[in-house]
Enzyme design. Structure first.
Site, mmCIF file in Angstrom:
data_model
loop_
_atom_site.group_PDB
_atom_site.id
_atom_site.type_symbol
_atom_site.label_atom_id
_atom_site.label_comp_id
_atom_site.label_asym_id
_atom_site.label_seq_id
_atom_site.Cartn_x
_atom_site.Cartn_y
_atom_site.Cartn_z
ATOM 1 N N LYS A 1 -4.672 9.906 0.266
ATOM 2 C CA LYS A 1 -3.914 9.990 -0.985
ATOM 3 C C LYS A 1 -3.982 11.395 -1.576
ATOM 4 O O LYS A 1 -5.042 12.047 -1.523
ATOM 5 C CB LYS A 1 -4.472 8.946 -1.960
ATOM 6 C CG LYS A 1 -3.618 8.639 -3.174
ATOM 7 C CD LYS A 1 -4.241 7.449 -3.908
ATOM 8 C CE LYS A 1 -3.547 7.168 -5.223
ATOM 9 N NZ LYS A 1 -4.185 6.029 -5.924
ATOM 10 N N SER B 1 -1.323 2.915 -8.255
ATOM 11 C CA SER B 1 -0.952 4.289 -7.999
ATOM 12 C C SER B 1 -0.927 4.659 -6.506
ATOM 13 O O SER B 1 -0.425 5.729 -6.149
ATOM 14 C CB SER B 1 -1.932 5.221 -8.722
ATOM 15 O OG SER B 1 -3.242 5.087 -8.211
ATOM 16 N N SER C 1 -4.807 -0.231 -8.442
ATOM 17 C CA SER C 1 -4.068 0.796 -7.695
ATOM 18 C C SER C 1 -4.133 0.676 -6.184
ATOM 19 O O SER C 1 -3.395 1.365 -5.481
ATOM 20 C CB SER C 1 -4.546 2.191 -8.119
ATOM 21 O OG SER C 1 -4.082 2.492 -9.412
#
Length: 406
Positions: free
Chosen positions: A76, A151, A175
């Site tokens: 990420k 997210s 997330s």
């Protein structure tokens, strides 16, 4: 190459260990997949220049193959990877080159992973959708009118589209879990300390409750893949004093599974209810005893989470959000701050104490059951909307950049 992309993480590792395919071939297949599908998804927002070299080094025995043997993964964009940028979706951070690997990335490398791409996240990784003014909007490969979640929406969209076999994400308030739900994947939010949580580019400490609730975790296409991802990510890291060597054996003790039905009944969407029923039936068919359970204090837990998180955000992060965040992010903060309210010092300390009481009530529930079946969300994934602050939202597949989006 097409066959390689169909393999699960477990199957990919098995083929790599058997040497009927090389790490380089697997890496090239996934990089080609990025080139083929990412222009229309915008899930990968930064490439990893040394991916092929790392795969070749694993094939040549110059790098310990670990437990992954060169399996391709994604990381990420809010997590440090040496020499690459950690933007966290903020234009102001577009030159934030990481001085070293985050603990979770270092562990993935030690496990023999080949990182093939870096995945998108909303600004400051705060929201259940994935768009930002720097990298643009990420679309869901199953339906581009539905969010891939947030997210870790770039992670879920990439994995669902066949990019990588394990995706790295992180989770403070859903997330990992919500993106997995949106894209039909498995997401694991581990307990705090199971995977070390530290970014070298952010040497200062995090706020107490944010640190207590934020974790790193894997996404996969199956439970077996996620278990492999957890094993690859959970190595020791001295930078995280909360790290623990605890490791579950993955086996149920009693075979008793609770099904949460109480407060979901009024709000539950028919498709969510159907999924719950099918999950309960699958557990029953496997030999588990199924029983309804009342989850303790769910409304208060939600309220307390928001009060603690947004009080800490107000004190420690509001100035940065106002300085670097878009108008959308600032409205988001204002909305949730108004919804949950802010605590004074006494209220904050009492809330931390109350959190321990609520945790104790949940722990007691597991004296009689091994696990709870409950929905990630009470409704289908959110629909996407146009956003003037996400420049890629109106681009078609021929105008979006491929492999590396700056």
């Amino acid at each position: 190459m097409t066959e390689i992309l169909k393999w699960s993480a477990v199957e990919t590792v098995a083929h790599l260990k058997a040497r009927d395919v090389s790490a380089r071939e697997v890496t090239e297949a996934h990089l080609a997949r990025i080139d083929a599908v990412n222009p229309s998804l915008n899930a990968i927002v930064d490439d990893v220049p040394d991916a092929i070299d790392r795969a070749k080094a694993i094939d040549a025995g110059k790098i310990d193959p670990g437990i992954l043997h060169g399996a391709p993964v994604t990381t990420k964009i809010n997590t440090d990877q040496k020499g690459l940028v950690n933007t966290n979706g903020l234009p102001a951070m577009k030159h934030n080159v990481a001085p070293d690997d985050a603990a979770v990335v270092r562990n993935l490398h030690a496990a023999g992973a080949v990182v093939v791409g870096r995945t998108n996240t909303p600004e400051m990784s705060l929201r259940w959708c994935t768009s930002n003014p720097l990298h643009g909007i990420t679309l869901n490969p199953w339906d581009d009118t539905v969010t891939p979640g947030g997210s870790s929406g770039g992670a879920s969209a990439a994995l669902a589209a066949g990019i990588g076999v394990i995706a790295h994400g992180n989770d403070l308030g859903g997330s990992v879990r919500y993106p997995a739900y949106c894209c039909g994947l498995v997401g694991l939010r581990p307990s705090r300390g199971r995977i070390a949580n530290y970014n070298p580019s952010v040497p200062g400490g995090r706020a107490p409750m944010t640190a207590a609730m934020a974790v790193q975790g894997p996404l996969g296409r199956s439970v077996a893949d996620v278990r492999l991802g957890l094993e690859a990510m959970r190595g020791f890291a001295a930078e995280d004093p909360a790290w623990t060597a605890a490791s579950g054996n993955g086996r149920l003790k009693t075979g008793r599974i609770g099904v949460a039905t109480d407060f979901y009944e009024d709000a539950q969407h028919p498709t969510v209810r159907d999924a719950m029923e099918r999950a309960a039936q699958a557990a029953k068919s496997s030999g588990c005893d199924i029983m309804p359970v009342k989850l303790p204090d769910t409304d208060r837990i939600s309220e307390l989470w928001g009060q603690l998180l947004f009080t800490e955000t107000e004190v420690l992060s509001k100035a940065d959000i106002e300085t670097y965040g878009s108008a959308d992010l600032q409205r988001w903060l204002e909305t949730f701050t108004t919804q949950f309210g802010l605590l004074d010092l006494a209220g904050y300390m009492n809330a931390i104490a109350e959190r321990s009481v609520l945790q104790r009530r949940w722990a007691r529930m597991f004296e009689t059951i091994d696990a709870v079946i409950m929905p990630t969300s009470l409704s289908p994934p959110l629909r996407t909307t146009s956003n003037s602050n996400t420049p890629d939202v109106h681009m078609n597949s021929s105008t979006r950049k491929s492999r590396s989006i700056s």
